[in-house]
Enzyme design. Sequence first.
Site, PDB file in Angstrom:
ATOM      1  N   SER A 264      17.097  14.349 -10.283  1.00 36.73           N
ATOM      2  CA  SER A 264      16.247  13.290  -8.912  1.00 36.73           C
ATOM      3  C   SER A 264      16.945  13.118  -8.064  1.00 36.73           C
ATOM      4  CB  SER A 264      16.576  11.828  -9.323  1.00 36.73           C
ATOM      5  OG  SER A 264      15.426  10.905  -8.896  1.00 36.73           O
ATOM      6  N   ASP A 467       7.285  14.437 -17.205  1.00 34.72           N
ATOM      7  CA  ASP A 467       7.777  14.113 -15.916  1.00 34.72           C
ATOM      8  C   ASP A 467       7.041  13.752 -14.731  1.00 34.72           C
ATOM      9  OD1 ASP A 467       9.626  13.367 -14.208  1.00 34.72           O
ATOM     10  OD2 ASP A 467      11.198  15.466 -14.934  1.00 34.72           O
ATOM     11  N   HIS A 514      10.971  11.669 -16.390  1.00 44.65           N
ATOM     12  CA  HIS A 514      12.012  12.089 -15.467  1.00 44.65           C
ATOM     13  C   HIS A 514      12.937  12.166 -15.925  1.00 44.65           C
ATOM     14  CE1 HIS A 514      13.032  11.956 -11.542  1.00 44.65           C
ATOM     15  NE2 HIS A 514      13.623  10.916 -11.556  1.00 44.65           N
TER      16      HIS A 514
END
Length: 546
Positions: A264, A467, A514
């Site tokens: 991320s 995601d 994610h």
Amino acid sequence: MLKSPTSAVVQSRKLITTVARTQHVDSASSPSKTNALTEEHIALPSSIPSGRPPKPMLAPRRAREQAPEGKPVAKPPSMALFPLGYKDAVYQWWNSVTPTVAERNVISCIPYLREAVAASTSSLTQVPSAEHPGEAQTSKKIDPYGPRVWKSAMVTLSGKNRGLNEFSVERVGEPVDDTLVMLHGYGAGLGFYYKNFENLSRSEGWKLYALDWLGMGNSTRPPFRICSKDPAEKITEAENWFVDALEEWRKIRKIEKFTLLGHSLGGYLGVSYALKYPGHLNKLILASPVGIPEDPYAVNADMPEPMESSFQDEITVDQQATTTAQDSNTLNVDKRGQQPEASEPKKRPYPPWLVWLWDANVSPFSIVRLTGPLGPRFTSGWTSRRFNHLTPEEKQTLHDYAYSIFRQRGSGEYALPYLLAPGAHARRPVINRIYRVGRQTITPATETAPAVKETGIPIIFMYGKNDWMDVAGGLAAEEKLKQAKLNALLHGTDEEKRKENGSARVLIVSKAGHHLYLDNPDEFNAYIRKELDETRRQTLRERTQS
């Protein structure tokens, strides 16, 4: 323009008061609720999406969870916005452990690995560190893939109150050929990788490090300040705040080159590090990286307010549904199962309160801190969904760990609005600079020697099948990197062509969102192990040729 800290605090308290009043009105209008202290359900404002409704418990599951000796069956956690009750929240706040203990509790969930302990001959018990590793109380019988030991240390950096929290795993009695550095995302901590440490450290010749970014996790938390007035310089200053600390750590540990795995925001900052400090990466692995695609609002406006985003999925989506349901249609794979195909990204209007908090530079963690005894309750709004696919023991351990991080003094978290616009759109998109990664000048040319340049590095983009990050950004970045490699082969010197090592590919982890490293750790680890083995073969080839 970002508002002052005083204004931000006042606005935060107004938000908390508003939520509390909403809860009070909802409770007063529902006479059927008999235990408001433990089973409250918050009525959400119409502007806030409530996510997926909870599914009823099936009869077989009720039977499995039947308590012995006729005791009442524990009710499943509520999927209200904040499912943890008031009494439980106050109890957790009063009995909460220190951040260090919370991190060690997470590490204790890792199988086989043993901590390096202080040497018994030492007159004073020392905390194990890279400088004082102590003895390794492990063996092949204890660890079938080792023996391996882990160490935890605070690496002190220059300046006041600057240090990085470090976790490392090494294979006892083996030479270290390569180094893997794992970096977490926004507001998280190295402990979230607990399902990956053991498996990834099985690879021979590797030493594994996981770091908390400066001002996040259990690293030190110096005041975060931006001095620049120019918008572009503000972005650069915010990025440098993190990557300069990473580079200083690398020098302290005397690591010449390493493989960087960033999740991320950690992936976004990994790109920034590769561009500012070239020549030190063997491979760059970006796990669901934020900030890849370009968004016109984020690029052109001072404080953009785009009307759509899928960022809210990080808060509202039930993770158990993400990891058990069939893969969404957001990503498609062809019949050969190799190349992912981009489709229209998922878009949803995000709640106005998110934009309001973002504009005021009020982090979600400041809400946790300001609410005091109700901090665990607010934290449960995220952890109840993020970790609900784990066992009850691990889910509680991760909740305690997350709360121990969220409640600490605000620091690196305040960099977010300088790097990203509301909805996690980058103000300086990675897609516009990814082609320069691995193509930088390491040593400028002199009168007696030509310039030394990078000749490309492998870059891996990884996404969860479900995601909320759009894989189209990774696919577009892959094409740009391939074009950069083609240009290097067409216009580079003979020596540069011979050393060309650039490549790019996109990988998809099934039944994952994610947080793909935690949602489907087995598949994620298998992908990373394959990349590590490939990197080590390259390292050994270069060593043979030199």
